[in-house]
Write a protein that holds these residues in place. Structure first.
Motif, mmCIF file in Angstrom:
data_model
loop_
_atom_site.group_PDB
_atom_site.id
_atom_site.type_symbol
_atom_site.label_atom_id
_atom_site.label_comp_id
_atom_site.label_asym_id
_atom_site.label_seq_id
_atom_site.Cartn_x
_atom_site.Cartn_y
_atom_site.Cartn_z
ATOM 1 N N ALA A 140 0.781 -1.057 0.106
ATOM 2 C CA ALA A 140 -0.068 -0.057 -0.034
ATOM 3 C C ALA A 140 0.786 1.268 -0.005
ATOM 4 N N SER A 141 1.002 1.829 -1.146
ATOM 5 C CA SER A 141 1.665 3.274 -1.247
ATOM 6 C C SER A 141 1.169 4.318 -0.671
ATOM 7 N N ALA A 142 1.994 5.291 -0.055
ATOM 8 C CA ALA A 142 1.614 6.340 0.521
ATOM 9 C C ALA A 142 1.797 7.400 -0.487
ATOM 10 N N PRO A 143 3.118 7.367 -1.238
ATOM 11 C CA PRO A 143 3.449 8.302 -2.196
ATOM 12 C C PRO A 143 2.408 8.351 -3.307
ATOM 13 N N ASP A 144 1.978 7.151 -3.646
ATOM 14 C CA ASP A 144 0.991 7.080 -4.856
ATOM 15 C C ASP A 144 -0.726 7.115 -4.501
ATOM 16 N N SER A 145 -0.753 6.645 -3.117
ATOM 17 C CA SER A 145 -2.209 6.755 -2.636
ATOM 18 C C SER A 145 -2.730 5.407 -3.235
ATOM 19 N N VAL A 146 -2.405 4.380 -3.449
ATOM 20 C CA VAL A 146 -2.861 3.086 -4.127
ATOM 21 C C VAL A 146 -2.324 1.997 -3.407
ATOM 22 N N ILE A 147 -3.302 0.880 -3.518
ATOM 23 C CA ILE A 147 -2.540 -0.448 -3.123
ATOM 24 C C ILE A 147 -2.102 -0.924 -4.678
ATOM 25 N N VAL A 148 -1.154 -1.729 -4.445
ATOM 26 C CA VAL A 148 -0.654 -2.548 -5.638
ATOM 27 C C VAL A 148 -0.569 -3.800 -5.423
ATOM 28 N N MET A 149 -0.815 -4.781 -6.595
ATOM 29 C CA MET A 149 -0.841 -6.248 -6.308
ATOM 30 C C MET A 149 -0.268 -6.460 -7.523
ATOM 31 N N ARG A 150 1.124 -7.692 -7.764
ATOM 32 C CA ARG A 150 1.471 -8.129 -8.901
ATOM 33 C C ARG A 150 1.311 -9.719 -8.709
ATOM 34 N N LEU A 151 0.552 -10.241 -9.793
ATOM 35 C CA LEU A 151 0.522 -11.586 -10.082
ATOM 36 C C LEU A 151 1.729 -12.259 -10.922
ATOM 37 N N ARG A 152 2.336 -13.262 -10.679
ATOM 38 C CA ARG A 152 3.311 -13.841 -11.496
ATOM 39 C C ARG A 152 3.205 -15.144 -11.470
ATOM 40 N N ALA A 153 2.828 -15.756 -12.637
ATOM 41 C CA ALA A 153 3.104 -17.466 -12.924
ATOM 42 C C ALA A 153 4.350 -17.825 -12.774
ATOM 43 N N ALA A 154 4.522 -19.237 -12.366
ATOM 44 C CA ALA A 154 5.781 -19.790 -12.308
ATOM 45 C C ALA A 154 6.271 -19.832 -13.793
#
Length: 815
Positions: free
Chosen positions: A161-175
């Protein structure tokens, strides 16, 4: 470090040995299974929006919150405008020792309840149900970077959860060589509308517009809940969920869901903005333009990669987290390799030695505070930031008879004064409604007060609606307590501009105290009063709530008036006002010691209905107050210790956290450490009903505080308690500070350890290390940034004393 800033005088260079700071930190919570319950999920937050990450494989759940999403509207009406007329009849009953009548009349002095903090929603990511078994599962939260990860042989997910950009970020990566196929759904318990759209199969977004009820009732009231919705009233919000796959495609399904197909990697960005624009602003007519603000946030990050967003987040977060480090000893590799929940269970059931777990819990408190307290005027609530219930326990409000204050005990000593400002800016909003409450409910024409509960609308009246139990509904001393945070902020920072800004609120709290005190039997005291949530038993056997001369009231008033007098002297306020405070302090009812050697809670030496009651409000003068101490008032300190002995150690999470600090102030390190271990007692998730279930106060598998249910204040109380065991300080005057090093060092930590970056009153920061209970290195930083004159810092600890003359920016090393 600039050598010119290092004091080289041989008179101050004391040979104590070499530094033993450890670079090892306990910074990671780790688990080998997904979370099933809220109390197992991992919290992330940027001080405004946050999430609980469950880490499921076939179905991932991420519950969302916005700290400004509450029911209600500005608090502008007085529920009981003539309540003050009952005050004199209550006093008459009390002074006639007619406590039953006083309790009955107290119900006339009650107003409406607070509003409810609300959940924002739940995102689910569902995978095909025929997935093969996923091995090598690991779920963790790295609190040194504020990043959660879930990894298994099918892929990896990262969350922050980024304070400077005011967003929650999630990255999905497959094996390697695999693809992801997932369906994203959004569920919201509030009135809302969902719209989903895709753009060229490369970017998709879901927009959720909704609003909270314009009024509601708490779970403990008649007609609990009673949510009333109106599209033209209440706080509105817009949530945006943006999905950007690296390959494959994303498409809209069913009009309100998103389908990721054959994706090797995807980034999901979430933001939310509400219309809340301040406690006194109508969220519809005077609200923020929440829709355009949410859109702007998404546009701002649209061109940024995951790594760019991650770097911005980590760099911002670490400027706070890295201000302090601690080492309390060494844990064996065998224990460290266990999952966090297993470590906690073995720490409880096998009484294992685990300094790393104790450090982790301490650091977790700092992590939680940074993650839930960065919104001006909106402090951390009973659950910090994280709540999934439409009707949360105790409304997840601000309970001012301990809980909201305890949330901020670690902020200043841990160097997190930035987070403390969320509370102090909120306090400065309370006088608006607090003046109405003082006049309508108590007949006090000067100043302001606060009852047991408040909310985002800065509500101040006593609660109960003429039916609540006076033990909790009729407590009027919230302003006296919470205002002490204004003085403490100055005492730590020496920021005179802050003190000038805070002065009206601080003086207003003191003015209410001056107007509320009455004379009886030759002393000034309160009547009526209560001792938070406690019940006494008279010699006739009556179990009562309402009293005169309660010592919790006296303790808080004494601290409030003393702080206000110090501030008045600094700010050059009229001598007549300062003298009026001094005269009042001299006439306050003195403490009394009971027949059992305890500090009396009640004017008469009565028994408590529950001798082990969780509240210990009459010990306020010992901690967080400063007018009872082992050195200055040894008889009273001994009575406080006896009180704690009578209460025992079986209590709730926040109460246990408070007791760590009380025992540290009593210089009893081993007792404080024992209580710290009690705080870390393993408690099962609330919904778990299987074998080995453990209930009560302590700590959940995700290290959140178990009251139970979850309240975050115990985390913060325990964090503060560790620092109180290692260093204690007192403000003498504007040029003198005293500090004691290792005042309550327990035997368990005595072999070796260090703490670096701990702040003390007077504008100083300390780095120190110890071996075999003695200090072996010490660095003092004078952090004042103003053109203040030189000041004296008196340090003592384990037989050594130093009296240093410092100046702003000076660094003193004792080696």
């Amino acid at each position: 470090m600039n050598n010119s800033n290092i004091l080289k005088s041989t008179a101050l260079l004391i040979a104590l040995g070499s530094s033993i700071y450890s670079s090892a930190q306990s910074d990671v919570l780790h688990y080998n299974t997904p979370a099933t319950f809220f109390e197992e999920a991992l919290p992330i937050g940027n001080g405004n929006i946050g999430a609980m990450v469950y880490g499921g494989i076939e179905e991932e759940k991420i519950s969302l919150n916005d700290i400004t999403l509450w029911t209600g509207e500005p608090d502008k009406e007085v529920y009981s405008p003539e309540a003050y007329k009952s005050i004199e009849p209550i006093r008459k009953s009390l002074f006639s020792e007619d406590y039953k009548t006083a309790d009955r009349l107290q119900r006339n002095v009650q107003g409406h309840y607070s509003q409810n903090y609300q959940p924002l929603g739940m995102i689910t990511l569902s995978a095909p149900s025929n997935l093969p078994h996923m091995g090598d599962y690991n779920r963790q939260l790295d609190i040194s970077r504020a990043v959660a990860t879930v990894s298994y042989d099918g892929g990896k997910r990262e969350y922050f959860a980024s304070a400077p950009d005011s967003v929650i970020v999630m990255r999905l990566r497959a094996a390697d060589g695999k693809k992801l196929n997932k369906r994203l759904r959004y569920h919201c318990q509030l009135t809302h509308h969902i719209a989903a759209e895709t753009q060229r199969d490369t970017v998709a977004r879901m927009t959720i517009d909704g609003y909270a009820a314009w009024t509601s009732r708490p779970s403990y009231s008649k007609g609990q809940g009673s949510f009333q919705y109106d599209s033209n009233r209440g706080i509105h919000f817009r949530t945006i969920v943006s999905v950007e796959p690296k390959d494959g495609r994303v498409r809209m399904v069913n009009g309100d869901e998103l389908q990721l197909e054959n994706v090797s990697e995807a980034m999901i960005i979430i933001t939310n903005v509400t219309s809340f624009n301040g406690a006194d602003k109508d969220p519809v007519k005077e609200g923020r333009n929440y829709k355009s603000l949410a859109e702007a946030r998404i546009e701002k990050v649209a061109s940024k990669s995951f790594d760019e967003l991650l770097d911005r987040h980590v760099n911002d977060y670490k400027q706070y987290y890295d201000r302090l480090s601690i080492d309390l000893g060494t844990t064996s590799d065998e224990i460290k390799n266990k999952t966090t929940d297993q470590q906690l269970r073995d720490y409880t059931e096998k009484n294992e030695s685990n300094p790393d777990l104790e450090e982790l819990y301490f650091n977790y408190g700092r992590y939680l505070l940074i993650s839930c307290s960065r919104t001006p005027g909106v402090p951390a609530n009973l659950q910090g930031l994280w709540n999934e219930r439409l009707l949360p326990p105790w409304s997840s409000n601000y309970t001012s008879n301990i809980n909201v204050e305890e949330n901020y005990w670690p902020s200043l000593p841990a160097g997190l004064g930035d987070m403390h400002l969320s509370l102090t800016s909120f306090i400065q909003k309370l006088p608006v409604t607090g003046r109405r409450s003082a006049q309508a409910y108590y007949g006090v024409q000067r100043g302001w007060n606060l009852g047991q509960n408040t909310d985002i609308w800065a509500m101040t009246n006593p609660v109960g609606e003429h039916g609540g139990d006076p033990s909790w509904a009729n407590w009027p001393m919230g302003g006296a307590w919470i205002s002490t945070h204004l003085w403490e902020h100055y005492a730590y920072t020496k920021d005179i501009d802050f003190l000038k800004e805070a002065w009206p609120a601080l003086r207003g709290a003191a003015d209410f105290c001056l107007g509320w005190l009455v004379e009886h039997n030759g002393y000034l005291m309160t009547a009526p009063g209560t001792s938070p949530e406690n019940i006494y038993v008279t010699s006739e056997g009556y179990k009562g709530r309402t009293v005169y001369g309660g010592f919790a009231d006296i303790a808080m008033i004494r601290e409030c008036l003393d702080n206000t007098r110090k501030a008045a002297l600094l700010l050059g306020e009229p001598k007549s006002y300062i003298d009026s405070i001094s005269k009042t302090l001299n006439r306050l009812l003195p403490y009394r010691i009971g027949k059992k050697g305890n500090l009396q809670e009640w004017y008469h030496d009565w028994e408590d209905s529950d001798p082990q009651h969780r509240h210990q409000s009459h010990l306020f003068g010992l901690y967080p107050g400063h007018h009872i101490s082992v050195a200055k008032t040894p008889a009273l300190a001994a009575a406080c210790q006896r009180t704690l002995e009578i209460k025992g150690d079986k209590t709730t999470g926040w109460s246990t956290g408070w007791r760590v600090n009380l025992q540290a102030r009593l210089l009893d390190g081993n007792a404080a450490y024992h209580t710290y271990r009690v705080l870390l007692r393993y408690v099962s998730p609330d919904g778990y009903r299987g074998p080995g279930r453990r209930t009560g106060g302590g700590t959940y598998p995700n290290l959140l505080d178990a009251h139970s249910p979850f309240q975050i204040d115990g985390n913060f109380g325990g964090c503060a308690g560790v620092m109180e065991m290692l260093v204690q300080s007192s403000y003498v005057d504007d040029t003198h500070t005293k500090a004691t090093l290792l005042p309550a060092l327990p035997a368990a930590w005595a072999e070796s350890g260090s703490i670096k970056g701990v702040c003390i009153r007077g504008g100083y920061k300390l780095d120190m290390a110890w071996k075999k209970g003695g200090i072996v290195s010490l660095t003092v930083h004078d952090c004042r940034t103003t053109d203040a004159p030189a000041a004296r810092l008196a340090l003592s600890g384990k037989g050594k004393r130093w009296n240093l003359k410092t100046r702003p920016g000076l660094v003193v090393r004792l080696l």
